[in-house]
Design a protein around this motif. Structure first.
Motif, mmCIF file in Angstrom:
data_model
loop_
_atom_site.group_PDB
_atom_site.id
_atom_site.type_symbol
_atom_site.label_atom_id
_atom_site.label_comp_id
_atom_site.label_asym_id
_atom_site.label_seq_id
_atom_site.Cartn_x
_atom_site.Cartn_y
_atom_site.Cartn_z
ATOM 1 N N LEU A 157 66.902 -58.539 -57.128
ATOM 2 C CA LEU A 157 65.845 -57.734 -57.727
ATOM 3 C C LEU A 157 64.517 -58.348 -57.314
ATOM 4 C CD1 LEU A 157 65.001 -55.398 -59.649
ATOM 5 C CD2 LEU A 157 64.812 -57.140 -61.433
ATOM 6 N N ALA A 158 63.754 -57.615 -56.517
ATOM 7 C CA ALA A 158 62.460 -58.079 -56.034
ATOM 8 C C ALA A 158 61.365 -57.226 -56.644
ATOM 9 C CB ALA A 158 62.391 -58.017 -54.512
ATOM 10 N N GLY A 159 60.222 -57.837 -56.908
ATOM 11 C CA GLY A 159 59.140 -57.104 -57.532
ATOM 12 C C GLY A 159 57.775 -57.505 -57.007
ATOM 13 N N GLY A 160 56.833 -56.611 -57.155
ATOM 14 C CA GLY A 160 55.462 -56.856 -56.734
ATOM 15 C C GLY A 160 54.590 -55.669 -57.100
ATOM 16 N N PHE A 161 53.945 -55.051 -56.106
ATOM 17 C CA PHE A 161 53.137 -53.863 -56.388
ATOM 18 C C PHE A 161 53.226 -52.901 -55.224
ATOM 19 C CE2 PHE A 161 50.072 -56.502 -54.076
ATOM 20 C CZ PHE A 161 49.532 -55.580 -53.180
ATOM 21 N N TRP A 162 52.857 -51.653 -55.514
ATOM 22 C CA TRP A 162 52.776 -50.614 -54.499
ATOM 23 C C TRP A 162 51.470 -49.877 -54.675
ATOM 24 C CZ3 TRP A 162 52.612 -45.199 -54.929
ATOM 25 C CH2 TRP A 162 52.806 -44.497 -53.736
ATOM 26 N N ASN A 163 50.744 -49.673 -53.559
ATOM 27 C CA ASN A 163 49.490 -48.924 -53.585
ATOM 28 C C ASN A 163 49.766 -47.486 -53.156
ATOM 29 O OD1 ASN A 163 47.753 -50.879 -54.455
ATOM 30 N ND2 ASN A 163 47.070 -51.480 -52.419
ATOM 31 N N PRO A 164 49.416 -46.516 -53.962
ATOM 32 C CA PRO A 164 49.668 -45.117 -53.593
ATOM 33 C C PRO A 164 48.737 -44.650 -52.483
ATOM 34 C CG PRO A 164 48.435 -45.222 -55.630
ATOM 35 C CD PRO A 164 48.790 -46.640 -55.288
ATOM 36 N N PRO A 165 49.107 -43.576 -51.791
ATOM 37 C CA PRO A 165 48.278 -43.108 -50.663
ATOM 38 C C PRO A 165 47.063 -42.310 -51.093
ATOM 39 C CG PRO A 165 50.188 -41.716 -50.901
ATOM 40 C CD PRO A 165 50.360 -42.831 -51.906
ATOM 41 N N TYR A 166 46.965 -41.991 -52.377
ATOM 42 C CA TYR A 166 45.850 -41.174 -52.846
ATOM 43 C C TYR A 166 45.030 -41.980 -53.840
ATOM 44 C CZ TYR A 166 49.015 -37.785 -50.837
ATOM 45 O OH TYR A 166 49.864 -37.146 -49.991
ATOM 46 N N LEU A 167 43.727 -41.963 -53.702
ATOM 47 C CA LEU A 167 42.870 -42.847 -54.477
ATOM 48 C C LEU A 167 42.813 -42.479 -55.953
ATOM 49 C CD1 LEU A 167 39.895 -43.317 -51.978
ATOM 50 C CD2 LEU A 167 41.852 -44.819 -52.396
ATOM 51 N N ASN A 168 43.283 -41.277 -56.333
ATOM 52 C CA ASN A 168 43.276 -40.916 -57.745
ATOM 53 C C ASN A 168 44.486 -41.479 -58.487
ATOM 54 O OD1 ASN A 168 44.878 -39.179 -56.262
ATOM 55 N ND2 ASN A 168 44.712 -37.516 -57.757
ATOM 56 N N TYR A 169 45.306 -42.274 -57.790
ATOM 57 C CA TYR A 169 46.415 -42.968 -58.433
ATOM 58 C C TYR A 169 46.167 -44.468 -58.344
ATOM 59 C CZ TYR A 169 49.097 -38.641 -58.515
ATOM 60 O OH TYR A 169 49.516 -37.366 -58.770
ATOM 61 N N ASN A 170 46.585 -45.212 -59.375
ATOM 62 C CA ASN A 170 46.358 -46.649 -59.418
ATOM 63 C C ASN A 170 47.573 -47.411 -58.897
ATOM 64 O OD1 ASN A 170 43.745 -46.652 -60.528
ATOM 65 N ND2 ASN A 170 44.572 -46.272 -62.571
ATOM 66 N N GLN A 171 47.351 -48.698 -58.686
ATOM 67 C CA GLN A 171 48.392 -49.615 -58.234
ATOM 68 C C GLN A 171 49.524 -49.670 -59.261
ATOM 69 O OE1 GLN A 171 47.308 -53.899 -58.084
ATOM 70 N NE2 GLN A 171 47.375 -53.579 -55.873
ATOM 71 N N GLY A 172 50.759 -49.602 -58.800
ATOM 72 C CA GLY A 172 51.901 -49.594 -59.707
ATOM 73 C C GLY A 172 52.793 -50.803 -59.521
ATOM 74 N N ALA A 173 53.531 -51.160 -60.571
ATOM 75 C CA ALA A 173 54.500 -52.263 -60.500
ATOM 76 C C ALA A 173 55.729 -51.779 -59.744
ATOM 77 C CB ALA A 173 54.876 -52.708 -61.912
ATOM 78 N N TRP A 174 56.102 -52.505 -58.696
ATOM 79 C CA TRP A 174 57.155 -52.072 -57.764
ATOM 80 C C TRP A 174 58.391 -52.933 -57.961
ATOM 81 C CZ3 TRP A 174 57.406 -53.517 -51.959
ATOM 82 C CH2 TRP A 174 58.351 -52.726 -51.294
ATOM 83 N N LEU A 175 59.549 -52.282 -58.139
ATOM 84 C CA LEU A 175 60.831 -52.970 -58.304
ATOM 85 C C LEU A 175 61.845 -52.403 -57.312
ATOM 86 C CD1 LEU A 175 61.349 -53.173 -62.181
ATOM 87 C CD2 LEU A 175 61.160 -55.117 -60.619
ATOM 88 N N VAL A 176 62.523 -53.302 -56.604
ATOM 89 C CA VAL A 176 63.607 -52.909 -55.696
ATOM 90 C C VAL A 176 64.842 -53.724 -56.054
ATOM 91 C CG1 VAL A 176 64.417 -52.793 -53.320
ATOM 92 C CG2 VAL A 176 62.019 -52.305 -53.834
ATOM 93 N N LYS A 177 65.924 -53.057 -56.388
ATOM 94 C CA LYS A 177 67.206 -53.714 -56.676
ATOM 95 C C LYS A 177 68.174 -53.387 -55.544
ATOM 96 C CE LYS A 177 70.857 -55.488 -58.729
ATOM 97 N NZ LYS A 177 71.817 -55.118 -57.667
ATOM 98 N N THR A 178 68.701 -54.428 -54.885
ATOM 99 C CA THR A 178 69.613 -54.255 -53.761
ATOM 100 C C THR A 178 71.033 -54.663 -54.154
ATOM 101 O OG1 THR A 178 69.590 -56.476 -52.761
ATOM 102 C CG2 THR A 178 67.681 -55.059 -52.346
ATOM 103 N N ASP A 179 71.992 -54.324 -53.303
ATOM 104 C CA ASP A 179 73.315 -54.907 -53.428
ATOM 105 C C ASP A 179 73.345 -56.225 -52.661
ATOM 106 O OD1 ASP A 179 73.575 -54.281 -50.727
ATOM 107 O OD2 ASP A 179 74.903 -52.578 -51.069
ATOM 108 N N SER A 180 74.520 -56.809 -52.499
ATOM 109 C CA SER A 180 74.614 -58.137 -51.879
ATOM 110 C C SER A 180 74.260 -58.126 -50.398
ATOM 111 C CB SER A 180 76.023 -58.705 -52.067
ATOM 112 O OG SER A 180 76.985 -57.861 -51.441
ATOM 113 N N MET A 181 74.252 -56.944 -49.773
ATOM 114 C CA MET A 181 73.889 -56.838 -48.364
ATOM 115 C C MET A 181 72.453 -56.370 -48.177
ATOM 116 S SD MET A 181 76.451 -57.929 -46.723
ATOM 117 C CE MET A 181 75.985 -57.443 -45.065
ATOM 118 N N GLY A 182 71.720 -56.280 -49.267
ATOM 119 C CA GLY A 182 70.326 -55.868 -49.176
ATOM 120 C C GLY A 182 70.115 -54.373 -49.133
ATOM 121 N N ASN A 183 71.198 -53.586 -49.310
ATOM 122 C CA ASN A 183 71.064 -52.137 -49.282
ATOM 123 C C ASN A 183 70.383 -51.635 -50.541
ATOM 124 O OD1 ASN A 183 72.566 -51.706 -46.799
ATOM 125 N ND2 ASN A 183 74.372 -52.317 -47.978
#
Length: 519
Positions: free
Chosen positions: A393-419
Motif C-alpha cells: 500500500l503506497a500513498g502520497g498525492f495526486w494533482n488533478p488536470p483541472y485547476l478547479n480541483y485540489n490536490q488529493g490523497a492518493w492510495l495504490v494497493k498492489t498484489d505481491s507482484m505489484g499489479n
C-alpha cells in the motif's frame, strides 16, 4: 463531472478484476471534504491489525498546513480521523515518509515541524482509536551553534522506536539565519513514553540527516553527508548516540532525501543520485537511485547497485521521499517518484513507482502508476507499508488536470507482484553494478595485553588507515598500514585497560570495524 464518473467507474471495474486473489485498488480520496474545498497529502502510512493509519497534511481555510491521522479500512475508506493538529495561525507539517511509527503498545507516534513565529519540532502520541494521549512542542535555541537571528529554526525529520521502549527522533538545525542547505546539521533526541527529553546529541561536523533506524544491538544508524553532498555516509552510533563508525557507500552527488532500514544484521539504504553523461552529452544528466547493503556491526558494504526505474528519479515538490523496506522473504521494496513518459511519447509527468529487488540486489520487477491514465498532472509516492497478503500500500498525492480541483490523497494497493489498476510495467535501466565485499580481517587475540594482530586471507593490495577509539569515542591511536603481508601486528602497550573500538579505512571508506578488550 461525467468524465470523472466515467474514470471512477473504470477504476472500480479494473480494481475488481485484479482483486480475485488479493485486494487491489487505485484511488484519490478527499478525506476532509470535497475536491473543490479541501486537499490532502499522505506523508506516512502505518498498519495496526486490519486498519491503515495515514498521516495526512491538509490545507486549512487560511492556506496554512494542518495535520491529521486518518484511520481507514483495508480498502482505504475512512473510518475515523484524529483531531486537527495546528490552527489557522500555526502550521503543522508531518515528517515526510518517516514521521509516524507504531510502538509496542499499538500507540501511534507522530513527529514533524510547526511554525508559530519560530520553527520547532512537535511530537504527538495517540492510541489506535485516535484519541490524543499527549502533544509536545520542542524548541532548542541552545542547540543552534553561532545562531544570532531571533527566530531559531530546527526540524524533526524521522522517528524510530528504541529497544528500551522509548523513542528516538532525528532532527536538523541551522547554523545561522540564512537557511542554506550546507548550514544544516543533524542531532538525535531521545524522548520517553510521555514525550520528556532524556538526552540530545549534536553532530556539528555532519550535514543534514534524513532517516534513522535502530539496530539489533540497541544502537542506531542514520543517513548523512560530510564535507559536501558528494560525500554520502551511513553513521552508526551506540545506544547513547556516540559514533562507532562511518561508511561511505556512495561517491555520487545525492539530490533529495535518502532512506535507510535495518533487517537482522543488515542495513539497506537508498540514495537518489545525479547520473551525468547521458549519451554523448557531457553536460546532460538524469537522476537514479543507488541501493546499498551493509553489515550493521562493521559498516562493511556487501553490495552497491544503481538503477534508473523511470526516465528520471525525481519529485515534483520539496516535500519528497523515497522509502525502502525488506519483506518477510528478504526481498527489498523501494517506493518513490520519477518522471515517466506516456506510451505514445506525447506527454510526460511525475508518477509513483515501485521497484522490487531480491536480497542480492537483482531487479525482480518495476512498475509505475497513474490515476485515471491522464498523464497530464503530477503524482507522488511518499510512504508505503507491506500488507498481510504480500502486497504493497503506497500513498502520497495526486494533482488533478483541472485547476478547479485540489490536490488529493492518493492510495495504490498492489498484489505481491505489484499489479494494481493504473499500472504500467517498464524495463529498468541498471548502471555499473558494483560488488564490493572487501576482505574482512581476523582480530586476535581478544582480549589482548600488549598487542593484537589483524590477519587477512590474502595480502591486501590497498593501504589502510587504522584508528582506535576509547569507549567514550575519543581517538587514542591512529596509524597508516602500508606494504605488509597478510598479517599486521598493532602495538597497544601504551593503552589503559578497557574496551576499545578499532576501525580500518581505505580511500575514505570504512572496510572493517570491531572492538577489543585491553587487559
Amino acid at each position: 463531472m461525467k468524465f470523472f464518473l466515467f474514470i471512477l467507474c473504470t477504476l472500480l471495474l479494473t480494481s475488481y478484476s485484479y482483486s480475485q486473489n488479493s485486494i487491489t485498488f487505485n484511488k484519490v480520496k478527499y478525506y476532509f471534504g470535497d475536491s473543490l474545498n479541501s486537499s490532502g497529502v499522505i506523508k506516512s502510512i502505518e498498519k495496526i491489525d486490519s486498519n491503515y493509519y495515514l498521516g495526512v497534511d491538509a490545507y486549512s481555510d487560511t492556506l496554512l498546513y494542518t495535520s491529521y491521522v486518518v484511520k481507514t479500512d483495508l480498502y482505504g475508506n475512512k473510518i475515523s480521523q484524529s483531531q486537527r493538529f495546528g490552527t489557522d495561525s500555526t502550521a503543522f507539517f508531518i515528517g515526510t515518509g518517516n514521521g509516524m511509527i507504531i510502538d509496542s503498545d499499538s500507540n501511534i507516534l507522530l513527529i514533524g515541524d510547526y511554525i508559530w513565529g519560530q520553527w520547532g519540532g512537535f511530537a504527538i502520541k495517540l492510541n489506535k482509536n485516535l484519541d490524543t494521549i499527549w502533544t509536545k512542542l520542542y524548541r532548542f535555541p541552545d542547540s543552534l551553534v553561532n545562531y544570532t537571528y531571533p527566530n531559531p529554526r530546527h526540524l524533526f525529520k524521522a522517528i524510530t522506536n528504541t529497544l528500551d521502549g522509548n523513542y528516538m527522533i532525528m532532527g536538523a538545525y541551522f547554523l545561522d539565519s540564512n537557511y542554506y542547505d550546507d548550514d544544516i546539521r543533524p542531532y538525535m533526541i531521545k524522548i520517553d513514553k510521555m514525550g520528556n527529553v532524556l538526552w540530545r546529541k549534536l553532530y556539528p561536523n555532519l550535514l543534514e540527516a534524513f532517516d534513522i533506524a535502530v539496530t539489533n544491538d540497541g544502537g542506531f544508524v542514520f543517513t548523512t553527508s560530510r564535507y559536501g553532498y558528494q560525500n554520502v555516509y551511513i553513521c552508526k552510533t551506540d545506544s547513547i548516540g556516540n559514533v562507532i563508525w562511518y561508511t561511505k557507500p556512495s561517491n555520487e552527488t545525492h539530490h533529495v532525501s535518502f532512506d535507510i532500514t535495518v533487517s537482522g544484521n543488515d542495513i539497506y539504504s537508498i540514495i537518489p543520485y545525479v547520473y551525468y553523461k547521458v549519451g554523448n552529452d557531457l553536460y546532460s544528466f538524469k537522476y537514479g537511485i543507488e541501493v546499498n547493503k551493509m553489515e550493521s556491526q562493521t559498516g562493511q558494504v556487501i553490495w552497491s547497485k544503481k538503477f534508473i526505474p523511470l526516465s528520471s528519479v525525481k519529485n515534483p515538490t520539496v516535500h519528497q521521499h523515497h522509502e525502502v523496506k525488506v519483506d518477510n522473504n528478504g526481498n527489498i521494496i523501494i517506493v518513490g517518484t520519477g518522471y515517466a513518459i506516456n506510451p505514445d511519447s506525447t506527454t510526460a509527468s511525475y508518477k509513483g513507482f515501485i521497484l522490487k529487488l531480491n536480497n542480492n540486489g537483482d531487479s525482480l520487477w518495476t512498475h509505475f502508476y497513474d490515476w485515471g491514465n491522464f498523464f497530464q498532472r503530477h503524482a507522488q509516492f511518499n510512504a508505503f507499508v507491506i500488507t498481510d497478503d504480500g502486497g504493497i500500500l503506497a500513498g502520497g498525492f495526486w494533482n488533478p488536470p483541472y485547476l478547479n480541483y485540489n490536490q488529493g490523497a492518493w492510495l495504490v494497493k498492489t498484489d505481491s507482484m505489484g499489479n494494481a489498476p493504473g499500472m504500467f510495467t517498464v524495463g529498468i535501466e541498471e548502471k555499473n553494478t558494483l560488488i564490493i565485499k572487501k576482505q574482512k580481517p581476523l582480530l586476535y587475540p581478544n582480549p589482548a595485553t600488549d598487542n593484537f594482530s589483524l590477519r587477512f586471507e590474502q595480502s591486501p593490495i590497498e593501504d589502510y588507515e587504522l584508528s582506535i577509539y576509547s569507549s567514550s569515542g575519543a581517538l587514542v591511536k591512529q596509524q597508516q598500514l602500508t606494504a605488509f603481508g597478510n598479517e599486521y601486528r598493532v602495538d597497544i602497550g601504551e593503552l589503559k585497560s578497557g574496551v576499545y573500538f578499532v576501525r580500518l579505512e581505505s580511500d575514505g571508506e570504512v572496510v572493517f570495524s570491531s572492538k577489543f578488550i585491553k587487559q
